[in-house]
Design an enzyme around this catalytic site. Structure first.
Site, PDB file in Angstrom:
ATOM      1  N   ASP A   1     -16.879 -55.218 -83.050  1.00  0.00           N
ATOM      2  CA  ASP A   1     -17.292 -53.871 -82.394  1.00  0.00           C
ATOM      3  C   ASP A   1     -16.899 -53.739 -81.119  1.00  0.00           C
ATOM      4  O   ASP A   1     -16.746 -52.494 -80.745  1.00  0.00           O
ATOM      5  CB  ASP A   1     -18.506 -53.421 -83.055  1.00  0.00           C
ATOM      6  CG  ASP A   1     -19.728 -54.311 -82.227  1.00  0.00           C
ATOM      7  OD1 ASP A   1     -19.342 -55.347 -81.587  1.00  0.00           O
ATOM      8  OD2 ASP A   1     -20.641 -54.250 -82.519  1.00  0.00           O
ATOM      9  N   HIS A   2     -16.840 -54.796 -80.306  1.00  0.00           N
ATOM     10  CA  HIS A   2     -16.639 -54.540 -78.851  1.00  0.00           C
ATOM     11  C   HIS A   2     -15.253 -54.604 -78.476  1.00  0.00           C
ATOM     12  O   HIS A   2     -14.609 -53.708 -77.716  1.00  0.00           O
ATOM     13  CB  HIS A   2     -17.359 -55.884 -78.089  1.00  0.00           C
ATOM     14  CG  HIS A   2     -18.753 -55.546 -78.047  1.00  0.00           C
ATOM     15  ND1 HIS A   2     -19.777 -55.291 -78.983  1.00  0.00           N
ATOM     16  CD2 HIS A   2     -19.606 -55.375 -76.836  1.00  0.00           C
ATOM     17  CE1 HIS A   2     -20.982 -55.203 -78.648  1.00  0.00           C
ATOM     18  NE2 HIS A   2     -21.066 -55.158 -77.267  1.00  0.00           N
TER      19      HIS A   2
ATOM     20  N   ASP B   1     -26.949 -59.930 -78.503  1.00  0.00           N
ATOM     21  CA  ASP B   1     -26.595 -58.477 -77.980  1.00  0.00           C
ATOM     22  C   ASP B   1     -28.099 -57.906 -77.424  1.00  0.00           C
ATOM     23  O   ASP B   1     -29.025 -57.993 -78.314  1.00  0.00           O
ATOM     24  CB  ASP B   1     -25.767 -57.634 -78.751  1.00  0.00           C
ATOM     25  CG  ASP B   1     -25.179 -56.407 -77.930  1.00  0.00           C
ATOM     26  OD1 ASP B   1     -24.178 -56.452 -77.635  1.00  0.00           O
ATOM     27  OD2 ASP B   1     -26.215 -55.482 -77.761  1.00  0.00           O
TER      28      ASP B   1
ATOM     29  N   ARG C   1     -26.438 -47.414 -70.501  1.00  0.00           N
ATOM     30  CA  ARG C   1     -26.170 -48.022 -69.327  1.00  0.00           C
ATOM     31  C   ARG C   1     -25.459 -47.227 -68.410  1.00  0.00           C
ATOM     32  O   ARG C   1     -24.314 -46.891 -68.904  1.00  0.00           O
ATOM     33  CB  ARG C   1     -25.905 -49.367 -69.551  1.00  0.00           C
ATOM     34  CG  ARG C   1     -26.863 -50.251 -70.116  1.00  0.00           C
ATOM     35  CD  ARG C   1     -26.570 -51.677 -70.138  1.00  0.00           C
ATOM     36  NE  ARG C   1     -27.659 -52.432 -70.747  1.00  0.00           N
ATOM     37  CZ  ARG C   1     -27.410 -53.400 -71.495  1.00  0.00           C
ATOM     38  NH1 ARG C   1     -26.369 -53.922 -71.842  1.00  0.00           N
ATOM     39  NH2 ARG C   1     -28.856 -53.885 -71.747  1.00  0.00           N
TER      40      ARG C   1
ATOM     41  N   SER D   1     -27.498 -57.077 -70.033  1.00  0.00           N
ATOM     42  CA  SER D   1     -26.861 -57.532 -71.372  1.00  0.00           C
ATOM     43  C   SER D   1     -27.397 -59.112 -71.614  1.00  0.00           C
ATOM     44  O   SER D   1     -28.037 -59.529 -70.760  1.00  0.00           O
ATOM     45  CB  SER D   1     -25.204 -57.492 -71.313  1.00  0.00           C
ATOM     46  OG  SER D   1     -24.921 -58.801 -70.422  1.00  0.00           O
TER      47      SER D   1
ATOM     48  N   ARG E   1     -25.196 -61.538 -72.277  1.00  0.00           N
ATOM     49  CA  ARG E   1     -24.010 -62.234 -72.201  1.00  0.00           C
ATOM     50  C   ARG E   1     -24.065 -63.549 -71.383  1.00  0.00           C
ATOM     51  O   ARG E   1     -24.724 -63.493 -70.281  1.00  0.00           O
ATOM     52  CB  ARG E   1     -22.872 -61.425 -71.512  1.00  0.00           C
ATOM     53  CG  ARG E   1     -22.927 -60.971 -70.096  1.00  0.00           C
ATOM     54  CD  ARG E   1     -21.793 -60.216 -69.740  1.00  0.00           C
ATOM     55  NE  ARG E   1     -22.062 -58.977 -70.444  1.00  0.00           N
ATOM     56  CZ  ARG E   1     -21.784 -57.692 -69.656  1.00  0.00           C
ATOM     57  NH1 ARG E   1     -21.206 -57.535 -68.250  1.00  0.00           N
ATOM     58  NH2 ARG E   1     -21.948 -56.523 -70.373  1.00  0.00           N
TER      59      ARG E   1
HETATM   60  C1  MIC Z   1     -23.868 -54.557 -73.389  1.00  0.00           C
HETATM   61  O1  MIC Z   1     -23.944 -53.494 -73.846  1.00  0.00           O
HETATM   62  O2  MIC Z   1     -23.740 -55.019 -72.101  1.00  0.00           O
HETATM   63  C2  MIC Z   1     -22.921 -55.503 -74.273  1.00  0.00           C
HETATM   64  C3  MIC Z   1     -21.310 -55.771 -74.067  1.00  0.00           C
HETATM   65  O3  MIC Z   1     -23.216 -55.066 -75.535  1.00  0.00           O
HETATM   66  C4  MIC Z   1     -23.629 -56.755 -73.973  1.00  0.00           C
HETATM   67  C5  MIC Z   1     -23.140 -57.901 -74.740  1.00  0.00           C
HETATM   68  C6  MIC Z   1     -22.152 -58.340 -74.076  1.00  0.00           C
HETATM   69  O4  MIC Z   1     -21.887 -58.582 -72.893  1.00  0.00           O
HETATM   70  O5  MIC Z   1     -21.092 -59.048 -74.936  1.00  0.00           O
HETATM   71  C7  MIC Z   1     -25.157 -56.776 -74.342  1.00  0.00           C
HETATM   72  O6  MIC Z   1     -25.670 -55.721 -74.240  1.00  0.00           O
HETATM   73  O7  MIC Z   1     -25.882 -57.679 -74.674  1.00  0.00           O
HETATM   74 FE1  SF4 Z   2     -21.790 -51.689 -77.780  1.00  0.00          FE
HETATM   75 FE2  SF4 Z   2     -23.324 -52.924 -76.020  1.00  0.00          FE
HETATM   76 FE3  SF4 Z   2     -22.465 -50.117 -75.915  1.00  0.00          FE
HETATM   77 FE4  SF4 Z   2     -24.264 -50.720 -77.607  1.00  0.00          FE
HETATM   78  S1  SF4 Z   2     -24.471 -50.897 -75.580  1.00  0.00           S
HETATM   79  S2  SF4 Z   2     -22.430 -49.773 -77.972  1.00  0.00           S
HETATM   80  S3  SF4 Z   2     -23.503 -52.970 -78.098  1.00  0.00           S
HETATM   81  S4  SF4 Z   2     -21.472 -52.225 -75.697  1.00  0.00           S
END
Ligand code: MIC
Ligand code: SF4
Length: 642
Positions: free
Chosen positions: A64-65, A119, A379, A533, A535
């Site tokens: 999805d990313h 995530d 965010r 996140s 990550r």
């Molecule tokens: C995000 O919203 O920052 C992400 C991308 O979903 C991350 C995961 C990632 O960095 O791959 C998260 O929220 O954990």
């Molecule tokens: Fe995707 Fe993270 Fe954004 Fe949710 S917050 S839509 S999981 S990138």
């Protein structure tokens, strides 16, 4: 004494430890989820453990990313995840099927079960009455292998909702109100449990908006009861059989109680550049808008987008606004297409994106220089949208839709006409984009393309740990600062050496160079270091660059766990004034590190200034062993060797 819902579910899953706030507990994990930007690493780690088939009740791998596919890299990762999932007993949600959290809510979540996801917004499933927690990929890999997941037993905060939301005031405004009151670090070490009469009036997707964005409070997770509303949602998803009623005991006790009267709320927004910079929309005048983006795991449900479609029907998006909409799932998009709402959105001028994270993680749709972007996401850290000079305001879908028409941030209550959208009695259910695990796993070949590079592994802790302060940063540094993610970098999530060139560059362009020239060293941070996140790249990349420890005023939960998993010391200043005194390039040394790490206090000597700092090492015994071994993988190897 009665139990609250959090304690009930944790008790049922308790494998180790005592449920005393602050103590470490181990819990059994029923379900896992991964997405593609953390998944590759998680499955490489799972494969390294040599386990044939996942031991969970259900594990799902989502794509999805990383969907832009500007080069071969993302597609390589997708292929790897698809084949590795097929081989090892994991369900695979194909690209286009939707955002992991939205699809998991629709198709897989089970009240009362535990879910661990790579995530940070995994707590979305708390809207269904699950204990759903975000973690680094390695922790998820271990859970897939049947391993225990360890957390600090949280305090449980009861948020009592009374009254009823007024027209155009939404679930998003409830969580923004909580962010206003508690801030982005107010939830650390806590689970937020919702009760009260107001809960009954919130649908499951609305509850999920709230639990989703509980991640921005730094909370371990958030949870709603599983009640008749939950049952109706699961019935409409043709999954009523997984429903069970789950409520706190009548005499349940909580560590803290917060009341929110829904009648008194009004539309809110998180102004740039932090989700807790919350203001009333009605008080912000003349904020001209360049872009409106609707979607993300926070606000992309069928109900959300139907409201947007009703507002936009027969109207045209303001000439100076670009409106983009990414529906949360194939189910949502199909339903909008079938009932004609999609046509209303398109007719109004919306740019429809595929079902996925898209602009939320800077995968396309970066706004113009100095632009103002209204987003229904979770965010708004500086630069996350892909344009460093842009300003992002987080709002509800209703506020976003109205503002897209007026061209300025507009209180949706001013349009007068009330809109109502009923929860459908039946969703369109077709799981044809979910591939079940193979019946004959031996015949499945795992395809690993050239973009997938090995991940770094630490060495056991040395007796003397030395290095310079490579960088000193302020409070609330996010993982988006430590390991930026955008359309240019996300394709390299399986390539740590490449990503290392960008580590902490939003704070200081020189950081990677400094780290390399000095053979690694230390990072100094303020409060809530590593918020955001899950990550683990935000730990793996510093590890690759030779970072040995982070000295901070406090840490965010998932990032701290990821540092420990990588064998990087997370040290907290006992005297916050020491943070003020320490300078970039100071030469630090931890003498007798192995002995010191066995205790709760670590003395760090500053050779440059001729001083020393007392640092706390707030870790469990198990984490201490990990730090001594040089990370989780080394510890597992040592234990297996025994
Ligand atoms: C995000 O919203 O920052 C992400 C991308 O979903 C991350 C995961 C990632 O960095 O791959 C998260 O929220 O954990
Ligand atoms: Fe995707 Fe993270 Fe954004 Fe949710 S917050 S839509 S999981 S990138």
């Amino acid at each position: 004494m009665g139990l609250n819902l959090t304690q009930k579910i944790l008790k049922e899953h308790l494998v180790e430890g005592k449920m005393i706030p602050g103590e470490e507990i181990g819990i059994r994990i029923d379900q896992t989820l991964t997405q593609d930007s953390t998944g590759t690493m998680a499955y490489l780690q799972f494969q390294a453990m040599g386990i044939d088939k996942v031991k969970t009740k259900r594990s799902v791998a989502y794509i999805d990313h990383n969907m832009l596919q500007q080069g071969f890299e993302n597609a390589d990762d997708h292929k790897y995840i698809q084949t590795v999932a097929h081989k090892h007993g994991i369900y695979f949600s194909r690209p286009g099927n939707g955002i992991c959290h939205q699809v998991h809510l629709e198709r897989f979540g089970v009240p009362g079960e535990t879910l661990l996801g790579s995530d940070s917004h995994t707590p979305t499933a708390g809207g269904l009455g699950m204990i759903a927690i975000g973690a680094g990929g390695l922790d998820v890999a271990v859970a897939m292998g049947g391993g225990t997941y360890y957390i600090t037993m949280p305090k449980v905060v009861n948020v009592r909702l009374t009254g009823k939301l007024q027209p155009f005031v939404t679930a998003k405004d409830i969580i923004l109100e909580l962010l206003r009151r508690l801030t982005v670090k107010g939830g650390v070490g806590k689970v937020i449990e919702y009760t009260g009469d107001g809960v009954k009036s919130l649908s499951v997707p609305e509850r999920a908006t709230i639990t989703n964005m509980g991640a921005e409070l730094g909370a371990t997770t958030s949870i709603f009861p599983s009640d008749e509303v939950t049952r109706a949602f699961l019935k409409a998803q043709k999954r009523e059989e997984v429903w069970k009623e789950l409520l706190p005991d009548e005499d349940a006790e909580y560590d803290e109680v917060i009341e929110i009267n829904l009648d008194e709320l009004e539309p809110l927004t998180a102004a740039p550049h932090s989700p807790d910079n919350v203001k009333k929309v009605s008080e912000l005048k003349d904020v001209k808008v360049d872009q409106v983006a609707i979607g993300s795991c926070t606000n992309s449900s069928y109900m959300d987008l139907m409201k947007v479609a009703k507002i936009l029907k027969g109207k045209t998006v303001h000439p100076s606004v670009s409106l983009v909409i990414a529906p949360g799932s194939k189910q949502v998009l199909t339903m909008l297409a079938q009932n004609g709402a999609l046509a209303d959105l398109i007719a109004a001028g919306a740019r429809i994106l595929e079902s996925g994270c898209g602009p939320c993680i800077g995968m396309g749709q970066a706004p113009a220089s100095n632009a103002i972007s209204l987003r229904t996401f979770n965010r708004n850290f500086k630069g996350r949208c892909g344009t460093a000079s842009a300003s992002v305001y987080l709002v509800s879908p209703e506020t976003a839709a109205i503002s897209a028409i007026t061209g300025k941030l507009t209180d949706p209550r001013t349009i007068g006409e009330e809109i109502s959208v009923e929860m459908p009695e039946e969703f369109i259910v077709d799981d044809n984009m979910i591939i079940p695990p193979a019946d004959d796993p031996d015949s499945v070949e795992v395809i690993q393309g050239p973009n997938i590079k090995p991940f770094p592994i630490n060495t056991p802790l040395k007796d003397e740990v030395t290095g310079k302060v490579l960088i000193k940063v302020e409070d609330n540094i996010t993982t988006d600062h430590i390991m930026p993610s955008n359309a240019k970098l996300l394709p390299f999530r399986s390539n740590i050496p490449y990503l290392a060139e960008f580590c902490l560059t939003p704070c200081n362009e020189e950081f990677p160079k400094r780290a390399k020239e000095n053979g690694g060293g230390f990072i100094v941070g303020g409060e809530n270091y590593g918020q955001g996140s899950s990550r683990e790249h935000a730990a793996l990349v510093p590890l690759y660059l030779g970072v040995k420890g982070v000295l901070a005023k406090s840490f965010a939960r998932i990032h701290k766990a990821n540092l420990i998993n990588s064998g990087i010391l997370p040290l907290t200043f006992k005297n916050p004034e020491d943070y003020d005194k320490i300078q970039e390039f100071d030469e630090l040394v931890i003498e007798n590190a192995v002995e010191q790490v066995k205790g709760d206090t670590v003395v760090v000597k500053n050779k440059t200034q001729g001083t020393q700092y007392e640092m706390s090492l707030e870790v469990s015994e198990r984490e201490r062993q990990m730090l001594l071994a040089g990370g989780k993988i080394n510890l597992i190897k040592q234990q297996n060797a025994k």
